[in-house]
Design a protein around this motif. Structure first.
Motif, PDB file in Angstrom:
ATOM      1  N   SER A  84       1.118  11.469 -10.350  1.00 41.52           N
ATOM      2  CA  SER A  84      -0.526  12.041 -10.147  1.00 41.52           C
ATOM      3  C   SER A  84      -0.680  13.607 -11.081  1.00 41.52           C
ATOM      4  CB  SER A  84      -0.357  13.364  -8.732  1.00 41.52           C
ATOM      5  OG  SER A  84       0.250  13.738  -8.714  1.00 41.52           O
ATOM      6  N   THR A  94       0.377  -1.384   0.264  1.00 38.23           N
ATOM      7  CA  THR A  94      -0.088  -0.648  -0.399  1.00 38.23           C
ATOM      8  C   THR A  94       0.961   1.187   0.200  1.00 38.23           C
ATOM      9  OG1 THR A  94      -1.664  -1.051   1.706  1.00 38.23           O
ATOM     10  CG2 THR A  94      -1.630   0.970   0.658  1.00 38.23           C
ATOM     11  N   PHE A  95       2.171   0.791   1.265  1.00 34.82           N
ATOM     12  CA  PHE A  95       2.476   1.999   1.151  1.00 34.82           C
ATOM     13  C   PHE A  95       3.579   2.374  -0.601  1.00 34.82           C
ATOM     14  CE2 PHE A  95       7.209   3.477   1.244  1.00 34.82           C
ATOM     15  CZ  PHE A  95       6.747   4.730   1.495  1.00 34.82           C
ATOM     16  N   GLY A 124       1.695   8.881  -6.377  1.00 34.91           N
ATOM     17  CA  GLY A 124       1.733  10.573  -5.341  1.00 34.91           C
ATOM     18  C   GLY A 124       3.038  10.733  -7.367  1.00 34.91           C
ATOM     19  N   GLY A 162       0.673   3.903  -3.240  1.00 34.91           N
ATOM     20  CA  GLY A 162       0.411   5.303  -2.281  1.00 34.91           C
ATOM     21  C   GLY A 162       1.815   6.328  -2.871  1.00 34.91           C
TER      22      GLY A 162
END
Length: 52
Positions: free
Chosen positions: A36, A25-26, A33, A29
């Motif tokens: 994005s 999950t990290f 990011g 992310g």
């Protein structure tokens, strides 16, 4: 005084099943990011003709 640092959860029987999804999950992310701007361009394209 040393109880808190020693209780890191390393004795948890399912530590693998806690750490692996957390790490994935990290990483997800971080990937979102980093990309994005590209994701926002796909979701909200800047069309010059629509801003007339």
């Amino acid at each position: 005084m040393f109880e808190l640092p020693l209780h890191a959860g390393s004795g948890h029987p399912n530590l693998f099943w806690i750490l692996v999804p957390s790490f994935l999950t990290f990483l997800a992310g971080l990937g979102l990011g980093a990309r994005s701007e590209r994701v926002l361009e796909v979701l909200r394209p800047n069309d010059a003709s629509s801003s007339e």
